[in-house]
Design an enzyme around this catalytic site. Structure first.
Site, PDB file in Angstrom:
ATOM      1  N   HIS A   1      33.648   9.821 -18.079  1.00  0.00           N
ATOM      2  CA  HIS A   1      32.358  10.429 -18.398  1.00  0.00           C
ATOM      3  C   HIS A   1      32.571  11.780 -19.065  1.00  0.00           C
ATOM      4  O   HIS A   1      33.691  12.295 -19.111  1.00  0.00           O
ATOM      5  CB  HIS A   1      31.466  10.547 -17.149  1.00  0.00           C
ATOM      6  CG  HIS A   1      32.040  11.362 -16.023  1.00  0.00           C
ATOM      7  ND1 HIS A   1      32.055  12.736 -16.028  1.00  0.00           N
ATOM      8  CD2 HIS A   1      32.629  10.990 -14.847  1.00  0.00           C
ATOM      9  CE1 HIS A   1      32.593  13.174 -14.896  1.00  0.00           C
ATOM     10  NE2 HIS A   1      32.959  12.140 -14.168  1.00  0.00           N
TER      11      HIS A   1
ATOM     12  N   HIS B   1      19.281  15.482 -15.610  1.00  0.00           N
ATOM     13  CA  HIS B   1      19.840  15.391 -16.957  1.00  0.00           C
ATOM     14  C   HIS B   1      18.725  15.914 -17.863  1.00  0.00           C
ATOM     15  O   HIS B   1      17.842  15.166 -18.275  1.00  0.00           O
ATOM     16  CB  HIS B   1      20.207  13.949 -17.317  1.00  0.00           C
ATOM     17  CG  HIS B   1      21.355  13.427 -16.496  1.00  0.00           C
ATOM     18  ND1 HIS B   1      21.820  12.151 -16.584  1.00  0.00           N
ATOM     19  CD2 HIS B   1      22.150  14.045 -15.576  1.00  0.00           C
ATOM     20  CE1 HIS B   1      22.841  11.988 -15.738  1.00  0.00           C
ATOM     21  NE2 HIS B   1      23.051  13.126 -15.123  1.00  0.00           N
TER      22      HIS B   1
ATOM     23  N   GLU C   1      31.723  19.674  -9.339  1.00  0.00           N
ATOM     24  CA  GLU C   1      30.598  19.951 -10.243  1.00  0.00           C
ATOM     25  C   GLU C   1      29.863  21.217  -9.839  1.00  0.00           C
ATOM     26  O   GLU C   1      29.448  21.363  -8.689  1.00  0.00           O
ATOM     27  CB  GLU C   1      29.612  18.774 -10.200  1.00  0.00           C
ATOM     28  CG  GLU C   1      28.338  19.012 -11.010  1.00  0.00           C
ATOM     29  CD  GLU C   1      27.430  17.798 -11.082  1.00  0.00           C
ATOM     30  OE1 GLU C   1      27.424  16.998 -10.125  1.00  0.00           O
ATOM     31  OE2 GLU C   1      26.726  17.656 -12.093  1.00  0.00           O
TER      32      GLU C   1
ATOM     33  N   TYR D   1      39.285   9.404 -11.446  1.00  0.00           N
ATOM     34  CA  TYR D   1      38.961   8.221 -10.640  1.00  0.00           C
ATOM     35  C   TYR D   1      40.067   7.198 -10.856  1.00  0.00           C
ATOM     36  O   TYR D   1      40.206   6.662 -11.962  1.00  0.00           O
ATOM     37  CB  TYR D   1      37.605   7.653 -11.061  1.00  0.00           C
ATOM     38  CG  TYR D   1      36.554   8.749 -11.227  1.00  0.00           C
ATOM     39  CD1 TYR D   1      35.823   9.211 -10.135  1.00  0.00           C
ATOM     40  CD2 TYR D   1      36.357   9.362 -12.471  1.00  0.00           C
ATOM     41  CE1 TYR D   1      34.909  10.247 -10.277  1.00  0.00           C
ATOM     42  CE2 TYR D   1      35.444  10.390 -12.627  1.00  0.00           C
ATOM     43  CZ  TYR D   1      34.725  10.829 -11.530  1.00  0.00           C
ATOM     44  OH  TYR D   1      33.827  11.861 -11.674  1.00  0.00           O
TER      45      TYR D   1
ATOM     46  N   ASP E   1      27.971  13.994  -4.247  1.00  0.00           N
ATOM     47  CA  ASP E   1      27.234  14.511  -5.410  1.00  0.00           C
ATOM     48  C   ASP E   1      25.775  14.546  -4.992  1.00  0.00           C
ATOM     49  O   ASP E   1      25.126  13.506  -4.882  1.00  0.00           O
ATOM     50  CB  ASP E   1      27.452  13.581  -6.609  1.00  0.00           C
ATOM     51  CG  ASP E   1      26.815  14.107  -7.893  1.00  0.00           C
ATOM     52  OD1 ASP E   1      25.960  15.025  -7.809  1.00  0.00           O
ATOM     53  OD2 ASP E   1      27.150  13.586  -8.971  1.00  0.00           O
TER      54      ASP E   1
ATOM     55  N   ASP F   1      22.515  20.413  -8.913  1.00  0.00           N
ATOM     56  CA  ASP F   1      23.387  19.241  -9.070  1.00  0.00           C
ATOM     57  C   ASP F   1      24.820  19.664  -8.750  1.00  0.00           C
ATOM     58  O   ASP F   1      25.487  20.258  -9.600  1.00  0.00           O
ATOM     59  CB  ASP F   1      23.246  18.736 -10.517  1.00  0.00           C
ATOM     60  CG  ASP F   1      24.036  17.468 -10.786  1.00  0.00           C
ATOM     61  OD1 ASP F   1      24.604  16.899  -9.838  1.00  0.00           O
ATOM     62  OD2 ASP F   1      24.087  17.051 -11.960  1.00  0.00           O
TER      63      ASP F   1
ATOM     64  N   ARG G   1      35.578  14.512  -7.992  1.00  0.00           N
ATOM     65  CA  ARG G   1      34.782  15.224  -9.001  1.00  0.00           C
ATOM     66  C   ARG G   1      34.409  16.567  -8.398  1.00  0.00           C
ATOM     67  O   ARG G   1      34.181  16.663  -7.190  1.00  0.00           O
ATOM     68  CB  ARG G   1      33.520  14.431  -9.384  1.00  0.00           C
ATOM     69  CG  ARG G   1      32.630  15.144 -10.394  1.00  0.00           C
ATOM     70  CD  ARG G   1      31.585  14.235 -11.066  1.00  0.00           C
ATOM     71  NE  ARG G   1      30.614  13.685 -10.163  1.00  0.00           N
ATOM     72  CZ  ARG G   1      30.586  12.422  -9.745  1.00  0.00           C
ATOM     73  NH1 ARG G   1      31.514  11.572 -10.176  1.00  0.00           N
ATOM     74  NH2 ARG G   1      29.673  11.983  -8.901  1.00  0.00           N
TER      75      ARG G   1
ATOM     76  N   HIS H   1      28.279   5.756  -9.880  1.00  0.00           N
ATOM     77  CA  HIS H   1      26.901   5.876  -9.385  1.00  0.00           C
ATOM     78  C   HIS H   1      26.729   5.212  -8.018  1.00  0.00           C
ATOM     79  O   HIS H   1      25.722   4.573  -7.741  1.00  0.00           O
ATOM     80  CB  HIS H   1      25.912   5.266 -10.400  1.00  0.00           C
ATOM     81  CG  HIS H   1      25.806   6.080 -11.651  1.00  0.00           C
ATOM     82  ND1 HIS H   1      25.279   5.601 -12.814  1.00  0.00           N
ATOM     83  CD2 HIS H   1      26.171   7.360 -11.919  1.00  0.00           C
ATOM     84  CE1 HIS H   1      25.330   6.539 -13.749  1.00  0.00           C
ATOM     85  NE2 HIS H   1      25.873   7.615 -13.238  1.00  0.00           N
TER      86      HIS H   1
ATOM     87  N   ASP I   1       0.804  -1.232   0.000  1.00  0.00           N
ATOM     88  CA  ASP I   1       0.000   0.000   0.000  1.00  0.00           C
ATOM     89  C   ASP I   1       0.836   1.281   0.000  1.00  0.00           C
ATOM     90  O   ASP I   1       0.284   2.379   0.060  1.00  0.00           O
ATOM     91  CB  ASP I   1      -0.913   0.015   1.236  1.00  0.00           C
ATOM     92  CG  ASP I   1      -2.079  -0.938   1.058  1.00  0.00           C
ATOM     93  OD1 ASP I   1      -2.355  -1.330  -0.093  1.00  0.00           O
ATOM     94  OD2 ASP I   1      -2.697  -1.290   2.075  1.00  0.00           O
TER      95      ASP I   1
ATOM     96  N   HIS J   1      26.079  18.108 -18.559  1.00  0.00           N
ATOM     97  CA  HIS J   1      24.784  17.809 -19.199  1.00  0.00           C
ATOM     98  C   HIS J   1      23.894  19.023 -19.006  1.00  0.00           C
ATOM     99  O   HIS J   1      24.160  19.869 -18.139  1.00  0.00           O
ATOM    100  CB  HIS J   1      24.153  16.559 -18.561  1.00  0.00           C
ATOM    101  CG  HIS J   1      24.154  16.592 -17.047  1.00  0.00           C
ATOM    102  ND1 HIS J   1      23.201  17.255 -16.324  1.00  0.00           N
ATOM    103  CD2 HIS J   1      25.025  16.071 -16.133  1.00  0.00           C
ATOM    104  CE1 HIS J   1      23.472  17.124 -15.028  1.00  0.00           C
ATOM    105  NE2 HIS J   1      24.570  16.421 -14.880  1.00  0.00           N
TER     106      HIS J   1
ATOM    107  N   GLU K   1      31.472  19.336 -14.751  1.00  0.00           N
ATOM    108  CA  GLU K   1      31.797  18.367 -13.707  1.00  0.00           C
ATOM    109  C   GLU K   1      32.899  17.379 -14.090  1.00  0.00           C
ATOM    110  O   GLU K   1      32.660  16.174 -14.169  1.00  0.00           O
ATOM    111  CB  GLU K   1      30.536  17.599 -13.312  1.00  0.00           C
ATOM    112  CG  GLU K   1      29.746  16.998 -14.468  1.00  0.00           C
ATOM    113  CD  GLU K   1      28.547  16.177 -13.971  1.00  0.00           C
ATOM    114  OE1 GLU K   1      28.768  15.291 -13.136  1.00  0.00           O
ATOM    115  OE2 GLU K   1      27.415  16.445 -14.418  1.00  0.00           O
TER     116      GLU K   1
END
Ligand code: GLY
Ligand code: MN
Ligand code: MN
Length: 435
Positions: A349, A360, A406, A387, A259, A270, A404, A242, A36, A353, A383
């Site tokens: 990467h 995105h 950004e 790594y 991030d 972002d 990173r 991610h 539910d 974006h 960004e």
């Protein structure tokens, strides 16, 4: 109450750009999480962009003007229902929604199947987002078939089906002043969240404790949700692009990559910041950090009209490639490293974006096969990162460093503006804040 005029203006613009026919744009369905319990409700971005209406179970219909009739904006929404409102809360109902949100007409959502075939009859074209939801596609086909069944009475069926997202994506790509104001407010909240995260982080804490501080700041300042699942990644976890487990212990000598950004009134922010868990960069961490920071600075400088979408990325790549050579991670010349793509072992990467209602965001990156030109009102992230996973040919003292940085950037007439400039990113600033 949100100002409603901008939404009406967008509907008018869409109606003009459609030239003729009828657009049908539903909001998002409510989704069950388990049994539910539902996921927190989030309206569809296209629908909200054109209506400002946040309730589920609603459909927008726009009919373009013809020689004989003016354009018409119609809302289908839930009816008033005392019983349901006791359980689930206030709903406008068609009459109040029409009045408050500036529609020409509004009907109960339960009348959709009855009225849509009538509205589709004799329209030359139908503008819909086909392929987004098979059940919705089926419903549109059903309505078209209902019109087709009546052709002996003299009505005609729309002869063209067009994807309304082509027009809407271009509209959404260029942000208006109202939109940029909301995006700035969203960015301001996220900046505070990152500042608080830096001030709170201590060795021995768990990543989720810092995630809690981020969420606390988002909600405390009126954001409705995180714009995406926050990444709170200590040490080696930062090399998982991610990473969302957010449950590891933070080690004194590690970096922490965060991030995270909130969504406010339908608009995302972002931000990524990376800082030392114990508040002080080691010499090696600082070297790699300064490299990413330099790459970001080079990329941001390229954000201006007359440059293309790809120019910031190329600028970041050149700085990173040189840095990877200096660190002994890549060999040869910058051009050779770029040409071979060897840098992708450490930077896999792109540098950003589009940013807007969706983190995105919508909008083409190329036009006729060429990277598109940046234009005032576009919003994007910058960004770059680095790594370094353990590998035989990588010096061990660099292993597991993931960084990173950004920021959210607006293209202006003369160049750019940073929405997120207040989030500390200079080494000295970060170390001071974390004292
Ligand atoms: N937070 C998602 C991204 O940076 O693209
Ligand atoms: Mn991003
Ligand atoms: Mn991000």
């Amino acid at each position: 109450m949100t100002q409603i005029q901008p939404f009406i203006v967008r509907r008018q613009l869409l109606a003009t750009r459609m030239q003729s026919g009828i657009a049908i744009i539903p909001t998002a369905p409510e989704r069950l999480r388990n049994r539910d319990a539902h996921y927190p409700y989030r309206f569809d971005s296209y629908f909200y962009y054109l209506t400002g209406f946040r309730e589920p179970e609603a459909v927008l219909v726009i009919i373009a003007e013809t020689d004989k009739t003016p354009a018409k904006h119609i809302l289908f929404c839930r009816e008033k229902n005392q019983e349901r409102e006791i359980w689930d809360g206030y709903r406008y109902g068609p009459e109040a929604a029409r009045e408050m949100f500036g529609f020409d007409a509004a009907y109960p959502i339960s009348k959709l199947d009855e009225l849509l075939p009538q509205l589709l009859a004799d329209q030359p074209a139908i503008h819909v987002a086909l392929g987004l939801d098979p059940a919705w596609d089926q419903r549109i086909v059903g309505w078209l078939n209902r019109v087709r069944e009546q052709t002996r009475t003299g009505v005609t069926v729309p002869g063209k089906i067009q994807d309304c997202r082509v027009l809407l994506d271009e509209m959404r790509l260029i942000k208006s002043t109202d939109e940029l104001q909301i995006m700035q407010r969203a960015a301001d909240i996220s900046v505070q969240a990152h500042q608080r995260a830096m001030q709170t982080t201590r060795p021995g804490m768990r990543e989720y404790e810092i995630e809690a501080e981020l969420l606390y700041t988002f909600y405390r300042h009126g954001a409705q949700a995180p714009a995406y699942t926050s990444i709170v990644a200590g040490g080696a976890n930062a090399c998982v692009l991610h990473y969302v487990e957010n449950d590891a212990e933070l080690k004194a000598d590690d970096l922490l990559l965060i991030d995270a950004g909130c969504e406010l009134d339908g608009y995302a922010s972002d931000i990524t910041r990376t800082f030392p868990v114990n508040g002080k960069f080691t010499a090696v961490q600082r070297d790699v950090y300064q490299l990413v920071l330099a790459a970001q600075a080079a990329a941001i400088t390229q954000v201006k009209p007359t440059n293309t979408w790809n120019d910031p990325h190329q600028a970041a790549l050149r700085v990173l490639a040189q840095g990877f050579i200096d660190l002994g991670l890549c060999q040869g010349s910058v051009d050779a490293v770029l040409e071979s793509g060897d840098y992708k072992r450490f930077y896999m990467h792109r540098t950003g974006h589009w940013l807007g209602m969706d983190v995105h965001d919508v909008g083409e990156y190329k036009q006729k096969g060429e990277w598109r030109l940046l234009q005032p009102g576009m919003a994007l992230t910058v960004e770059p990162g680095c790594y370094i996973r353990p590998a035989d040919n990588v010096p061990e003292y660099l292993w597991n460093i993931g960084i990173r940085i950004e920021d959210d950037v607006i293209v202006t007439q003369t160049g750019h503006e940073l929405l997120t400039a207040a989030a500390p990113k200079m080494v000295a600033e970060i170390e001071e804040l974390m004292q």
